[in-house]
Design a protein around this motif. Structure first.
Motif, mmCIF file in Angstrom:
data_model
loop_
_atom_site.group_PDB
_atom_site.id
_atom_site.type_symbol
_atom_site.label_atom_id
_atom_site.label_comp_id
_atom_site.label_asym_id
_atom_site.label_seq_id
_atom_site.Cartn_x
_atom_site.Cartn_y
_atom_site.Cartn_z
ATOM 1 N N ALA A 1 22.478 24.409 26.570
ATOM 2 C CA ALA A 1 21.013 24.415 26.362
ATOM 3 C C ALA A 1 20.612 25.068 27.355
ATOM 4 N N LEU A 2 19.448 25.231 27.642
ATOM 5 C CA LEU A 2 18.968 25.975 29.345
ATOM 6 C C LEU A 2 17.778 25.697 29.755
ATOM 7 N N THR A 3 18.020 25.723 31.158
ATOM 8 C CA THR A 3 17.007 24.964 31.381
ATOM 9 C C THR A 3 15.632 26.260 32.402
ATOM 10 N N PRO A 4 14.880 26.027 32.858
ATOM 11 C CA PRO A 4 15.118 26.968 33.710
ATOM 12 C C PRO A 4 15.609 27.278 34.907
ATOM 13 N N LYS A 5 16.272 26.654 35.509
ATOM 14 C CA LYS A 5 17.416 26.552 36.460
ATOM 15 C C LYS A 5 18.137 27.386 36.112
ATOM 16 N N GLY A 6 19.010 27.179 34.689
ATOM 17 C CA GLY A 6 20.242 28.043 33.895
ATOM 18 C C GLY A 6 19.498 28.981 33.604
ATOM 19 N N LEU A 7 18.760 29.197 33.724
ATOM 20 C CA LEU A 7 18.146 30.705 32.889
ATOM 21 C C LEU A 7 18.403 31.896 34.244
#
Length: 238
Positions: free
Chosen positions: A28-34
């Motif tokens: 699952a993605l967080t803003p940092k991952g995006l």
């Protein structure tokens, strides 16, 4: 959250591998991952980028802990726009971007796969847009790209029911391009694509992605073909 690497194909071409690396949260993605994902794809100089997931999922989409912690409507809108920008950047990236789906692609994970140029699945792949079951929907461009890829009828069915498709059903409606035998099969497809002329590969992607009016597309197509002919006759190809 995002891990990158490089693979060298037999003839010396290279592939960039971009891996969702958060298996404990099904990637699952967080803003940092995006942000990391966008940089990993748009900074690539390789002709092909292979996007895949670690563990038993491709990507579960947005981290719901992040979604539930959004403080107000403006923050929610900004989070949706963030995901839209990353998906658009993937679609517009110079390399050909291949989503290698081995396991679950859900919600935003499916939306990011839809932004890729090709989606290659293994027999264990499952794809779905379950947002309605959570009182949400795919807002990273999903309602647009899902309709473009598989047509309005199947898009309505998937997005409104939240049902999950296996690889064969996804292939039947055009949600994936091929089903291959496991992770190695996905890599082999990426290597196959990387083995062609890189200038021709980039040009074909641009032409197929062009949504200008027909006359403008045809003029651009002719000009791009002429550029490749000149490069070929001048010995500028690989």
């Amino acid at each position: 959250m995002i891990r990158t690497g490089t693979r060298t194909v037999a003839d010396g071409a290279t592939i960039r591998t971009v891996t969702f690396d958060r298996p404990e949260r099904r990637n699952a993605l967080t803003p940092k991952g995006l942000d990391q994902l966008e940089a990993a794809v748009t900074d690539a100089t390789e002709p092909v980028v292979l996007l895949r997931g670690d563990g038993d999922a491709f990507c579960a989409g947005a981290d719901l802990d992040v979604v539930d912690a959004l403080p107000d409507r403006d923050a929610a809108k900004a989070f949706a726009e963030h995901g839209q920008r990353v998906a658009t950047a993937i679609a517009a990236a110079d390399p050909l971007v291949v989503a290698g789906i081995d396991g679950a692609a859900r919600g935003g994970g499916l939306e990011l796969a839809l932004a890729c140029d090709l989606r290659i699945a293994t027999p264990t792949a499952t794809l779905g847009e379950p947002g309605v079951e959570l009182g949400l929907f795919g807002a990273w461009g999903g309602t647009i790209r899902l309709r473009e890829v598989c047509g309005l009828g199947d898009a309505m069915d998937l997005a409104c029911s939240g049902r999950v498709l296996d690889a064969e059903d996804a292939l039947r409606i055009g949600l994936v391009s091929r089903i291959v035998d496991g992770e190695q099969g996905i890599v082999e497809v990426a290597e196959e694509l990387a083995s062609v002329d890189p200038d021709a590969l980039r040009t074909v992607k641009r032409r197929l992605r062009d949504d200008a009016d027909r006359a403008t597309q045809e003029a651009s197509e002719a000009a791009a073909f002429a550029d490749l002919v000149v490069a070929r006759t001048d010995g500028g190809g690989r």
